[in-house]
Design a protein around this motif. Structure first.
Motif, PDB file in Angstrom:
ATOM      1  N   GLU A 149       0.826  -1.207   0.000  1.00  0.00           N
ATOM      2  CA  GLU A 149       0.000   0.000   0.000  1.00  0.00           C
ATOM      3  C   GLU A 149       0.873   1.276   0.000  1.00  0.00           C
ATOM      4  OE1 GLU A 149      -3.483   0.454  -0.583  1.00  0.00           O
ATOM      5  OE2 GLU A 149      -2.175   2.130  -1.065  1.00  0.00           O
ATOM      6  N   PRO A 150       1.246   1.736  -1.203  1.00  0.00           N
ATOM      7  CA  PRO A 150       2.128   2.903  -1.301  1.00  0.00           C
ATOM      8  C   PRO A 150       1.508   4.204  -0.776  1.00  0.00           C
ATOM      9  CG  PRO A 150       1.886   1.761  -3.424  1.00  0.00           C
ATOM     10  CD  PRO A 150       0.890   1.171  -2.498  1.00  0.00           C
ATOM     11  N   LEU A 151       0.201   4.214  -0.573  1.00  0.00           N
ATOM     12  CA  LEU A 151      -0.429   5.475  -0.148  1.00  0.00           C
ATOM     13  C   LEU A 151      -0.249   5.760   1.341  1.00  0.00           C
ATOM     14  CD1 LEU A 151      -3.831   5.239  -2.040  1.00  0.00           C
ATOM     15  CD2 LEU A 151      -1.987   6.863  -2.490  1.00  0.00           C
ATOM     16  N   LEU A 152       0.235   4.771   2.092  1.00  0.00           N
ATOM     17  CA  LEU A 152       0.386   4.966   3.547  1.00  0.00           C
ATOM     18  C   LEU A 152       1.424   6.051   3.848  1.00  0.00           C
ATOM     19  CD1 LEU A 152       0.387   1.218   4.618  1.00  0.00           C
ATOM     20  CD2 LEU A 152      -1.291   2.927   5.346  1.00  0.00           C
ATOM     21  N   ARG A 153       1.325   6.643   5.019  1.00  0.00           N
ATOM     22  CA  ARG A 153       2.288   7.671   5.444  1.00  0.00           C
ATOM     23  C   ARG A 153       3.663   7.013   5.599  1.00  0.00           C
ATOM     24  NH1 ARG A 153       2.203  12.601   7.673  1.00  0.00           N
ATOM     25  NH2 ARG A 153      -0.050  12.768   7.580  1.00  0.00           N
ATOM     26  N   PHE A 263      -9.593   7.701  -3.757  1.00  0.00           N
ATOM     27  CA  PHE A 263      -8.894   7.041  -2.643  1.00  0.00           C
ATOM     28  C   PHE A 263      -8.548   5.616  -3.104  1.00  0.00           C
ATOM     29  CE2 PHE A 263      -9.376   5.725   2.146  1.00  0.00           C
ATOM     30  CZ  PHE A 263      -7.995   5.603   2.235  1.00  0.00           C
ATOM     31  N   PRO A 264      -7.503   5.541  -3.985  1.00  0.00           N
ATOM     32  CA  PRO A 264      -7.251   4.264  -4.677  1.00  0.00           C
ATOM     33  C   PRO A 264      -6.408   3.263  -3.873  1.00  0.00           C
ATOM     34  CG  PRO A 264      -5.847   5.986  -5.565  1.00  0.00           C
ATOM     35  CD  PRO A 264      -6.637   6.629  -4.473  1.00  0.00           C
ATOM     36  N   LEU A 314     -14.019  11.050   9.932  1.00  0.00           N
ATOM     37  CA  LEU A 314     -13.527   9.994   9.033  1.00  0.00           C
ATOM     38  C   LEU A 314     -12.541  10.567   8.008  1.00  0.00           C
ATOM     39  CD1 LEU A 314     -16.875   8.015   8.552  1.00  0.00           C
ATOM     40  CD2 LEU A 314     -14.891   7.321   9.914  1.00  0.00           C
ATOM     41  N   LEU A 315     -12.826  11.784   7.517  1.00  0.00           N
ATOM     42  CA  LEU A 315     -11.912  12.384   6.536  1.00  0.00           C
ATOM     43  C   LEU A 315     -10.563  12.700   7.178  1.00  0.00           C
ATOM     44  CD1 LEU A 315     -14.251  14.785   4.502  1.00  0.00           C
ATOM     45  CD2 LEU A 315     -13.507  12.474   3.939  1.00  0.00           C
ATOM     46  N   PRO A 323      -1.335  10.649   3.542  1.00  0.00           N
ATOM     47  CA  PRO A 323      -1.114  12.085   3.308  1.00  0.00           C
ATOM     48  C   PRO A 323      -1.284  12.513   1.844  1.00  0.00           C
ATOM     49  CG  PRO A 323       0.941  10.965   3.859  1.00  0.00           C
ATOM     50  CD  PRO A 323      -0.141   9.983   4.069  1.00  0.00           C
ATOM     51  N   ALA A 324      -1.096  11.569   0.906  1.00  0.00           N
ATOM     52  CA  ALA A 324      -1.221  11.961  -0.504  1.00  0.00           C
ATOM     53  C   ALA A 324      -2.688  12.098  -0.924  1.00  0.00           C
ATOM     54  CB  ALA A 324      -0.533  10.922  -1.383  1.00  0.00           C
TER      55      ALA A 324
END
Ligand code: FAD
Length: 537
Positions: A149-153, A263-264, A314-315, A323-324
């Protein structure tokens, strides 16, 4: 007798003219489970629901069939073990509706979970739930986690746990349990409200009901009355003068849905929030849904609302962990709020209260089943039936452990082959092949009948065949029943609903004999629902 809305009066006549062994009040997953268990033990059973089936909490959950990892934190090992084992039963009995889902639990520098405690917790979770082979939890390092999951902080991630859960469609699971029960003889009706319990010599022996659609009143008589009304159970316990210190404590849980493009995430993620709570983000059918909140609740039980604060909470949780991703309230395409009917524990915060269930039997004989989870519905039913068998002094075995639900398969591995077959059939009639997944994971093997209806009735769109099928077999009464609970289009495909209302209206008109006025009313109600989608209190 098929389970539909066209033979309503016939069912009402049956309900008011027969003496039943058991009357279940409440058509959520708990009531449905009790009815199925009871009828398969040889009892005569009636079930009544004042709204649509599953319109209470049972269509408003996180839609997971899970052991509840968070309950480990509260040392509720029994619940984790029971529901953990039950996941496999639910999967076997309806593999098209209950599907394995890998969950990623990221660990961060300042997060509330450490590597060793998570590794131990997930190991224990697997042991309690009897998880075997490649499904057993894996601990991933920082690099492996960010690959998943590259979207994680990324600057804060130190690793993750990767473990097995199951996902479902809560409302469809409830409907299929009910359909299985009615196929075996249960007489059940939605939009039939119990107004009063009735008594004979101090013992509860029936209910006075009203048909919400026509105002017709009727009395249903039964030897045992089961109060399975979830958030409403205390209302009947009060009426029965049997409400004690064990009261229902309602907490509200909200989910929001955004486009997957916004939110992919690559798979389901269970992440912690600053206040020590945990939140799910789950990709589904081109969307990602995020939830849940957990706050004390005292408002209307029928229609809990999503507030601006719920959405902001939630947001912010997403913002902190990803963060992205920059989501705004305007990105929320749909949302839902549900009420957890928990058993009150003095001095505990909403998230600390046990998710366990309990059966109460009053002096008048009223049996109430409260608390619990969607996942444990079969076991909750077993407890109720064990009590009834004890009271009757008889032994009748539970038969639901290996009971395929309607639309189910002999073995889970048959699902992919069936999916391929449906893809081929869709191609033959020049329909979008990707619809196969949508159909099979809602209706299972009943997809064949929907395709048959599509061809036979010469429909122009599959949604019309779905409407036809659900009116005929799933007691759809209003457009909203179809769009919210039979298909969940109002949650996960809201952008197409307005157009599809126009497509299915003639099917409703034709099958249910709707007048022009009724059509206008129904359209108006759907318009209102759609207008309210992005508005929060
Ligand atoms: P309900 O579904 O509320 O059913 C009770 C029914 O009784 C209602 O439909 C109501 O209309 C009817 N009724 C009330 N009064 C009358 C009357 N007078 N006459 C006739 N009918 C009446 N569990 C899981 O296993 N997995 C999850 O992922 C999960 N997530 C959750 C997330 C949230 C936000 C919430 C709130 C709960 C979640 N749960 C989950 C728990 C689960 O959803 C509930 O335990 C379950 O749905 C409760 O079902 P029920 O049948 O007891 O209640």
């Amino acid at each position: 007798m098929p389970y539909n809305s066209t033979n309503r009066q016939e069912i009402i006549n049956d309900l008011s003219s027969q003496q039943y062994d058991i009357l279940v009040i409440g058509g959520g997953i708990t009531g449905a489970g009790v009815a199925l268990d009871a009828v398969t033990r040889g009892f005569t059973v009636a079930l009544v629901e004042m709204q649509d089936f599953a319109a209470g909490t049972s269509s408003r959950s996180t839609k997971l069939v899970h052991g509840g990892l968070r309950y480990l934190k509260n040392f509720e090992l029994d619940i984790v073990r029971e529901t953990g084992l039950e996941r496999a039963v639910a999967y076997r009995n309806a593999p098209h509706l209950v599907r394995p889902e890998k969950m990623l639990l990221p660990l961060t520098e300042n997060g509330s979970y450490g590597k060793w405690s998570t590794s131990f917790g997930l190991w224990l979770y697997d042991v309690l739930a009897g998880v075997k082979g490649s499904d057993k939890r894996k601990m991933l390092n920082r690099k492996q986690t960010l690959e998943k999951e590259p979207l994680l902080r990324d600057e804060e991630v130190i690793g993750s746990g990767y473990y097995a859960e199951y996902r479902t469609d809560d409302a469809r699971l409830t409907i299929e349990v009910l359909k299985t029960a009615t196929a075996k003889g249960v007489k059940g009706l939605n939009y039939l409200k119990v107004n009063e319990l009735i008594y004979e010599k101090g013992e509860v022996c029936g209910t006075d009901c009203v048909d919400v659609l026509t105002n017709q009143t009727l009395t249903i008589k039964a030897d045992y009355i089961v109060n399975a009304t979830g958030p409403w159970v205390d209302m009947f316990r009060s009426q029965d003068i049997s409400l004690n210190e064990k009261r229902i404590h309602l907490t509200k849980g909200v989910h929001i849905v955004v486009s997957h493009d916004k939110f992919p995430i690559r798979q389901s993620i269970y992440f912690d929030v600053g206040d020590g709570r945990m939140i799910f983000a789950i990709p589904r059918e081109g969307k990602t849904y995020i939830g849940t909140t957990d706050t004390n609740y005292r408002g209307s039980k029928s229609n809990p609302k999503v507030t601006k604060e719920d959405v902001a909470y939630l947001l912010k949780a997403v913002d902190d962990m990803f963060p992205a991703i920059s989501l705004e309230s305007a990105d929320v395409e749909s949302s839902w709020a549900g009420l957890r009917p928990l058993i009150h524990e003095q001095g505990k915060d909403p998230s600390e209260i046990s998710r366990g269930d309990e059966v109460f039997e009053s002096e008048s004989g009223l049996i109430t089943i409260a608390g619990g989870k969607l996942t444990g519905y079969r076991l909750m039913a077993k407890k109720v039936l064990r009590l009834i068998c004890e009271r009757k002094g008889i032994t009748r075995k539970c038969r639901t452990r290996r009971m395929r639900l309607t639309g189910g398969f002999q073995k889970p591995k048959e699902v992919p082959a069936y999916l391929k077959d449906v893809e081929r059939k869709l191609k033959e009639i020049n329909l979008d092949v990707s619809k196969a997944f949508y159909l099979v994971h809602r209706y299972g093997k009943q997809t064949d009948e929907i395709l048959h209806i599509f061809k036979e009735k010469n429909f122009s769109n599959l949604v019309q065949a779905e409407a036809y099928f659900t009116i005929q077999h799933e007691a759809v009464v209003h457009l909203e029943d179809f769009f919210a609970r039979r298909t969940s289009k109002l949650l996960f495909d809201v952008g197409h609903v307005a157009e599809e209302v126009g497509l299915v209206l003639p099917v409703f008109e034709d099958l249910l004999g709707w007048s022009e006025t009724r059509c206008e009313e129904e359209k108006g109600e759907m318009r209102e629902r759609l207008e309210g989608v992005g508005e929060f209190e």
